[in-house]
Scaffold this motif. Structure first.
Motif, mmCIF file in Angstrom:
data_model
loop_
_atom_site.group_PDB
_atom_site.id
_atom_site.type_symbol
_atom_site.label_atom_id
_atom_site.label_comp_id
_atom_site.label_asym_id
_atom_site.label_seq_id
_atom_site.Cartn_x
_atom_site.Cartn_y
_atom_site.Cartn_z
ATOM 1 N N LEU A 259 0.774 -1.223 -0.063
ATOM 2 C CA LEU A 259 0.060 0.168 0.132
ATOM 3 C C LEU A 259 0.967 1.237 -0.042
ATOM 4 N N HIS B 87 3.118 -8.006 1.969
ATOM 5 C CA HIS B 87 1.448 -7.887 2.528
ATOM 6 C C HIS B 87 0.563 -6.974 1.437
ATOM 7 N N MET C 15 -8.708 -3.141 -0.128
ATOM 8 C CA MET C 15 -9.637 -2.215 0.457
ATOM 9 C C MET C 15 -10.663 -1.995 -0.681
ATOM 10 N N MET D 1 -9.401 -6.093 3.672
ATOM 11 C CA MET D 1 -10.302 -5.163 4.462
ATOM 12 C C MET D 1 -11.683 -4.793 3.451
ATOM 13 N N MET E 195 -4.663 -5.638 14.281
ATOM 14 C CA MET E 195 -4.452 -4.123 13.963
ATOM 15 C C MET E 195 -3.869 -2.992 14.839
ATOM 16 N N PRO F 141 -8.159 0.352 10.314
ATOM 17 C CA PRO F 141 -7.491 -0.004 8.981
ATOM 18 C C PRO F 141 -8.301 0.968 7.892
ATOM 19 N N GLY F 142 -7.312 1.303 6.726
ATOM 20 C CA GLY F 142 -7.940 1.881 5.671
ATOM 21 C C GLY F 142 -6.642 2.840 5.061
ATOM 22 N N PHE F 143 -5.711 3.120 5.740
ATOM 23 C CA PHE F 143 -4.458 3.877 5.384
ATOM 24 C C PHE F 143 -3.253 3.541 5.939
ATOM 25 N N GLY F 144 -2.041 3.827 5.077
ATOM 26 C CA GLY F 144 -0.926 3.687 5.764
ATOM 27 C C GLY F 144 -0.440 5.131 6.377
ATOM 28 N N GLY F 145 0.891 4.779 6.990
ATOM 29 C CA GLY F 145 1.249 6.167 7.582
ATOM 30 C C GLY F 145 0.642 6.849 8.992
ATOM 31 N N ALA G 244 4.895 -3.629 7.514
ATOM 32 C CA ALA G 244 5.493 -2.431 7.658
ATOM 33 C C ALA G 244 5.123 -1.470 6.362
ATOM 34 N N GLY G 245 4.600 -0.747 6.140
ATOM 35 C CA GLY G 245 4.534 0.049 4.839
ATOM 36 C C GLY G 245 5.325 1.188 4.760
#
Ligand code: DX5
Ligand code: ZN
Length: 229
Positions: A14, A37, A41, A72, A141, A145-149, A197-198
């Protein structure tokens, strides 16, 4: 895919270059990633849309190791076969995605691939107590969930509770969200062994200049393995 409790680093694509997924997957594996990974979504279960079975099928040839697919999405059932055929080695569904997680896990294992269940931050460890013989992985989690960073949410107590529920069953505890060299030791000492890890991996480099990816992966791995040294 055999089971062992060694630390595994699973970069999330992602955070990768969306215009260059195949080369990005090959780059992180070359630089030391254990798993890749893949964050699927649907814009319904989570407020974001990423990619689906076709992307998984397209990147499969570029991944020598484990393709760890995190769904997701809701509903899950209609898409399980497509992700299995696309080459997922692990397929993880959210416990919160509808009322029939037991049937979902049966269907995933029915495709002869590993089954995972993911727990949002608000879902207690005890929610998986009836599923321990149906899963190969429990994904905790540490972000919504929904976004990286996003900012890491400490779930150490839940991870410890899961570790004691699991006992000596061959079940990975995977942590997903906000993992970096600072947070990795926290979750490993609580009992986790697979670290997604993104943004902490896919930074400062690219598929053509991938050595920063290797430095980022090594920094997370040594922080994690330092817990048991
Ligand atoms: C969030 C995803 C995570 C996320 C991790 O919904 O499930 O895998 O991409 O990204 P970072 O490591 O940047 O928090
Ligand atoms: Zn994920």
């Amino acid at each position: 895919m055999s089971f062992d409790r060694a630390i595994k680093i699973a970069p999330s694509i992602l955070a990768a270059d969306f215009a260059n997924f195949g080369a990005e997957c090959a780059a992180v594996e070359r630089e030391g990633a254990d798993w890749v990974h893949v964050d699927v979504m649907d814009g319904h279960f989570v407020p974001n849309i990423s990619f689906g079975p076709a992307t998984c099928a397209a990147i499969r040839p570029y991944i020598k190791g484990v393709m760890d697919v995190h769904l997701m999405i809701n509903p899950v059932g209609p898409y399980i076969d497509a992700f299995a055929q696309a080459g997922a080695d692990v397929l993880t569904a959210h416990l919160e995605a509808g009322p029939h997680i037991h049937r979902t896990l049966q269907a995933i294992r029915g495709n002869d691939i590993k089954a995972g269940v993911a727990l949002n931050p608000g879902t207690p460890a005890a929610a998986v107590s009836e599923l321990l013989d149906m899963v190969d992985l429990i994904c905790v989690m540490t972000v919504n969930p929904g976004f990286g960073g996003q900012k890491f949410i400490d779930m150490s107590a839940k991870i410890k509770a899961l570790r004691s529920l699991i006992g000596d069953r061959p079940i990975h505890i995977e942590i997903d969200g906000g993992i970096d060299p600072t947070t990795a030791p926290l979750v490993v000492s609580a009992g986790a062994n697979v670290l997604v890890a993104g943004s902490s991996v896919f930074r400062h480099g690219s598929a053509n200049n991938s050595s920063p990816y290797g430095e980022n992966i090594r920094a997370i791995r040594s922080a994690a393995e330092g817990v048991w040294a």
